[in-house]
Write an enzyme that holds these catalytic residues in place. Structure first.
Site, short mmCIF file in Angstrom:
data_model
loop_
_atom_site.label_atom_id
_atom_site.label_comp_id
_atom_site.label_asym_id
_atom_site.label_seq_id
_atom_site.Cartn_x
_atom_site.Cartn_y
_atom_site.Cartn_z
CB CYS A 176 -7.07 43.37 96.74
SG CYS A 176 -8.45 42.27 96.41
CG HIS A 218 -5.94 41.39 100.84
ND1 HIS A 218 -6.33 42.68 101.16
CD2 HIS A 218 -6.86 40.94 99.96
CE1 HIS A 218 -7.44 42.99 100.51
NE2 HIS A 218 -7.79 41.94 99.77
CD GLU A 230 -3.54 44.00 103.03
OE1 GLU A 230 -2.73 43.54 102.20
OE2 GLU A 230 -4.76 44.09 102.81
N1 GLN Z 1 -13.54 42.95 94.68
C1 GLN Z 1 -13.01 44.22 95.11
C2 GLN Z 1 -13.01 45.22 93.96
O1 GLN Z 1 -13.03 44.87 92.84
C3 GLN Z 1 -11.61 44.08 95.64
C4 GLN Z 1 -11.60 43.23 96.87
C5 GLN Z 1 -10.49 43.53 97.82
O2 GLN Z 1 -9.80 44.54 97.70
N2 GLN Z 1 -10.35 42.67 98.80
O3 GLN Z 1 -12.96 46.38 94.21
#
Ligand code: GLN
Length: 196
Positions: free
Chosen positions: A84, A179, A181
């Site tokens: 992410c 994610h 995890e």
């Molecule tokens: N939207 C976040 C970003 O761009 C990432 C979101 C997340 O890691 N769950 O940093």
């Protein structure tokens, strides 16, 4: 095997648990440690960059003096998995949002990402994903997730959601816009450790 989890912000404990679960599943011995200092970073065989807020993580990596060393290690072959926000940081191009927030990216992977690509209305959702290398679908948990909008050079897409890339690999670098995890399913952590 020494596994480091960047621990400056974000989903750190969940990754520590998932790494330990994957090691157990594989019957491998290893150490999973939090990384906040340069000496810790230099001691690991592979690295996880968790989700969270990419602008904040980027700034803290600079502040703690880890930013350039991660680039060096990643370029020299240390396996890195970014999930992410970690996926955003691995990209070479972060699009309009990264520019507007002046988010400095590690730029290790030949890919462009679009942060918060699903917008506010559908910030978080779950969907089964078909992933190259896995026999059964993986539960994709997307939380204000980015999309991988472009992959070039040595970067290969491993999974798509509605025709758009959500997972990519370049050498021993792995980027996931979701994610793993948070799922209790350690298959992708195992896939990563297999690369080490
Ligand atoms: N939207 C976040 C970003 O761009 C990432 C979101 C997340 O890691 N769950 O940093």
């Amino acid at each position: 095997m020494k596994i480091g989890v960047i621990s400056v912000q974000g989903a750190v404990p969940e990754h520590l648990n998932a790494c330990r679960a994957a090691l157990d599943d594989m019957g491998k011995r290893g150490e999973v440690l939090t990384v906040r200092h340069l000496d810790q970073l230099r001691s690991v065989d592979c690295l996880v960059i968790p989700g969270g807020e990419s602008t904040t993580i980027s700034k803290l990596l600079r502040k703690f003096g880890l930013f350039d060393e991660i680039i060096k290690m990643g370029s020299e072959g240390t396996p890195i998995m970014g999930t992410c926000a970690g996926c955003v940081l691995l990209a070479k191009e972060g699009g309009e949002q990264a520019e507007r927030t002046s988010t400095e990216l590690l730029g290790l992977m030949d890919m462009a990402v679009d942060r918060n690509a699903f917008g506010r209305q559908r910030e978080s959702f779950e969907s089964p994903l078909t992933i190259a290398g896995l026999d059964e679908p993986f539960p994709g948990v997307f939380i204000r997730a980015p999309l991988i909008t472009k992959a070039w050079g040595g970067c290969h897409v491993l999974s798509v959601y509605k025709d758009q890339a959500v997972m990519a690999r370049q050498g021993d670098l792995l980027a996931l816009s979701f994610h793993p995890e948070l799922t209790g399913d350690a298959r992708l952590h195992r896939m990563f450790f297999d690369m080490v």
